[in-house]
Write a protein that holds these residues in place. Structure first.
Motif, PDB file in Angstrom:
ATOM      1  N   ALA A  22       0.829  -1.201   0.000  1.00  0.00           N
ATOM      2  CA  ALA A  22       0.000   0.000   0.000  1.00  0.00           C
ATOM      3  C   ALA A  22       0.865   1.253   0.000  1.00  0.00           C
ATOM      4  CB  ALA A  22      -0.926   0.000   1.214  1.00  0.00           C
ATOM      5  N   ARG A  23       1.966   1.219   0.736  1.00  0.00           N
ATOM      6  CA  ARG A  23       2.866   2.382   0.779  1.00  0.00           C
ATOM      7  C   ARG A  23       3.512   2.623  -0.573  1.00  0.00           C
ATOM      8  NH1 ARG A  23       4.886   6.163   4.067  1.00  0.00           N
ATOM      9  NH2 ARG A  23       7.081   6.661   3.850  1.00  0.00           N
ATOM     10  N   LYS A  24       3.894   1.551  -1.252  1.00  0.00           N
ATOM     11  CA  LYS A  24       4.497   1.705  -2.579  1.00  0.00           C
ATOM     12  C   LYS A  24       3.493   2.248  -3.581  1.00  0.00           C
ATOM     13  CE  LYS A  24       8.129  -1.774  -2.394  1.00  0.00           C
ATOM     14  NZ  LYS A  24       8.635  -3.022  -2.951  1.00  0.00           N
ATOM     15  N   ALA A  25       2.217   1.970  -3.379  1.00  0.00           N
ATOM     16  CA  ALA A  25       1.186   2.407  -4.313  1.00  0.00           C
ATOM     17  C   ALA A  25       0.855   3.885  -4.168  1.00  0.00           C
ATOM     18  CB  ALA A  25      -0.073   1.572  -4.114  1.00  0.00           C
ATOM     19  N   LEU A  26       1.259   4.519  -3.060  1.00  0.00           N
ATOM     20  CA  LEU A  26       0.968   5.937  -2.858  1.00  0.00           C
ATOM     21  C   LEU A  26       1.718   6.782  -3.875  1.00  0.00           C
ATOM     22  CD1 LEU A  26       1.180   6.269   1.030  1.00  0.00           C
ATOM     23  CD2 LEU A  26      -0.869   6.301  -0.383  1.00  0.00           C
ATOM     24  N   PRO A  27       1.059   7.777  -4.430  1.00  0.00           N
ATOM     25  CA  PRO A  27       1.759   8.645  -5.381  1.00  0.00           C
ATOM     26  C   PRO A  27       2.786   9.516  -4.665  1.00  0.00           C
ATOM     27  CG  PRO A  27      -0.425   9.497  -4.927  1.00  0.00           C
ATOM     28  CD  PRO A  27      -0.322   8.175  -4.223  1.00  0.00           C
ATOM     29  N   VAL A  28       3.904   9.701  -5.307  1.00  0.00           N
ATOM     30  CA  VAL A  28       4.936  10.570  -4.751  1.00  0.00           C
ATOM     31  C   VAL A  28       4.663  11.972  -5.275  1.00  0.00           C
ATOM     32  CG1 VAL A  28       7.400  11.068  -4.711  1.00  0.00           C
ATOM     33  CG2 VAL A  28       6.600   8.707  -4.709  1.00  0.00           C
ATOM     34  N   PHE A  29       4.506  12.918  -4.381  1.00  0.00           N
ATOM     35  CA  PHE A  29       4.219  14.281  -4.802  1.00  0.00           C
ATOM     36  C   PHE A  29       5.404  15.173  -4.482  1.00  0.00           C
ATOM     37  CE2 PHE A  29       2.553  13.715  -0.548  1.00  0.00           C
ATOM     38  CZ  PHE A  29       2.987  14.835   0.126  1.00  0.00           C
ATOM     39  N   GLU A  30       5.468  16.259  -5.174  1.00  0.00           N
ATOM     40  CA  GLU A  30       6.546  17.206  -4.945  1.00  0.00           C
ATOM     41  C   GLU A  30       6.338  17.917  -3.616  1.00  0.00           C
ATOM     42  OE1 GLU A  30       7.071  19.852  -8.190  1.00  0.00           O
ATOM     43  OE2 GLU A  30       7.159  18.233  -9.656  1.00  0.00           O
ATOM     44  N   SER A  31       7.409  18.491  -3.132  1.00  0.00           N
ATOM     45  CA  SER A  31       7.342  19.225  -1.870  1.00  0.00           C
ATOM     46  C   SER A  31       6.431  20.440  -2.006  1.00  0.00           C
ATOM     47  CB  SER A  31       8.737  19.687  -1.473  1.00  0.00           C
ATOM     48  OG  SER A  31       9.581  18.588  -1.291  1.00  0.00           O
ATOM     49  N   PHE A  32       5.793  20.790  -0.908  1.00  0.00           N
ATOM     50  CA  PHE A  32       4.928  21.962  -0.888  1.00  0.00           C
ATOM     51  C   PHE A  32       5.764  23.229  -0.916  1.00  0.00           C
ATOM     52  CE2 PHE A  32       1.072  19.994   1.526  1.00  0.00           C
ATOM     53  CZ  PHE A  32       0.906  19.077   0.501  1.00  0.00           C
ATOM     54  N   GLU A  33       5.211  24.273  -1.467  1.00  0.00           N
ATOM     55  CA  GLU A  33       5.908  25.555  -1.490  1.00  0.00           C
ATOM     56  C   GLU A  33       5.716  26.309  -0.175  1.00  0.00           C
ATOM     57  OE1 GLU A  33       6.195  29.572  -4.269  1.00  0.00           O
ATOM     58  OE2 GLU A  33       5.009  27.854  -4.934  1.00  0.00           O
ATOM     59  N   PHE A  34       4.572  26.068   0.481  1.00  0.00           N
ATOM     60  CA  PHE A  34       4.273  26.738   1.742  1.00  0.00           C
ATOM     61  C   PHE A  34       4.056  25.694   2.840  1.00  0.00           C
ATOM     62  CE2 PHE A  34       2.859  29.598  -1.613  1.00  0.00           C
ATOM     63  CZ  PHE A  34       3.542  30.757  -1.268  1.00  0.00           C
ATOM     64  N   CYS A  35       4.481  26.022   4.041  1.00  0.00           N
ATOM     65  CA  CYS A  35       4.358  25.142   5.200  1.00  0.00           C
ATOM     66  C   CYS A  35       2.880  24.947   5.550  1.00  0.00           C
ATOM     67  CB  CYS A  35       5.112  25.751   6.381  1.00  0.00           C
ATOM     68  SG  CYS A  35       4.979  24.808   7.899  1.00  0.00           S
ATOM     69  N   VAL A  36       2.495  23.704   5.846  1.00  0.00           N
ATOM     70  CA  VAL A  36       1.099  23.425   6.187  1.00  0.00           C
ATOM     71  C   VAL A  36       0.739  23.943   7.578  1.00  0.00           C
ATOM     72  CG1 VAL A  36       0.899  21.419   4.678  1.00  0.00           C
ATOM     73  CG2 VAL A  36       1.646  21.106   7.029  1.00  0.00           C
ATOM     74  N   ASP A  37       1.723  24.202   8.421  1.00  0.00           N
ATOM     75  CA  ASP A  37       1.451  24.661   9.779  1.00  0.00           C
ATOM     76  C   ASP A  37       1.456  26.184   9.905  1.00  0.00           C
ATOM     77  OD1 ASP A  37       1.191  22.055  10.651  1.00  0.00           O
ATOM     78  OD2 ASP A  37       3.267  21.903  11.325  1.00  0.00           O
ATOM     79  N   CYS A  38       2.476  26.828   9.370  1.00  0.00           N
ATOM     80  CA  CYS A  38       2.610  28.278   9.582  1.00  0.00           C
ATOM     81  C   CYS A  38       2.446  29.105   8.307  1.00  0.00           C
ATOM     82  CB  CYS A  38       3.957  28.588  10.234  1.00  0.00           C
ATOM     83  SG  CYS A  38       5.385  28.291   9.151  1.00  0.00           S
ATOM     84  N   ASP A  39       2.266  28.470   7.169  1.00  0.00           N
ATOM     85  CA  ASP A  39       2.075  29.132   5.871  1.00  0.00           C
ATOM     86  C   ASP A  39       3.270  29.960   5.399  1.00  0.00           C
ATOM     87  OD1 ASP A  39      -0.440  28.077   5.367  1.00  0.00           O
ATOM     88  OD2 ASP A  39      -1.456  29.713   6.423  1.00  0.00           O
TER      89      ASP A  39
END
Length: 72
Positions: A22-39
């Motif tokens: 299941a972990r291998k099946a997850l799509p790999v996405f690029e890093s976010f440009e903004f932090c999910v916690d502090c923006d």
């Protein structure tokens, strides 16, 4: 003749195999440009160094500290 420990071991191994698949099946996405916690903007160097990062370094460090506090 298999005993209950053999059956339990087989079941655990099957669950591990399923979780890894299941972990291998997850799509790999690029890093976010903004932090999910502090923006705040995540620096390009961090985004290139840490694939799929979602937090800035400061928020990630805080998240790991909180996580280790509850893991004990």
């Amino acid at each position: 003749m298999a005993d209950i420990a053999d059956f339990a071991n087989d079941l655990v191994q099957e669950r591990i195999d399923q979780a890894l698949a299941a972990r291998k099946a997850l799509p790999v996405f690029e890093s976010f440009e903004f932090c999910v916690d502090c923006d705040s903007t995540i620096p390009m160097a961090r985004r290139l160094a840490v694939t799929s990062c979602t937090r800035c370094a400061a928020c990630q460090q805080l998240n790991e500290q909180v996580g280790t506090r509850y893991a004990r």
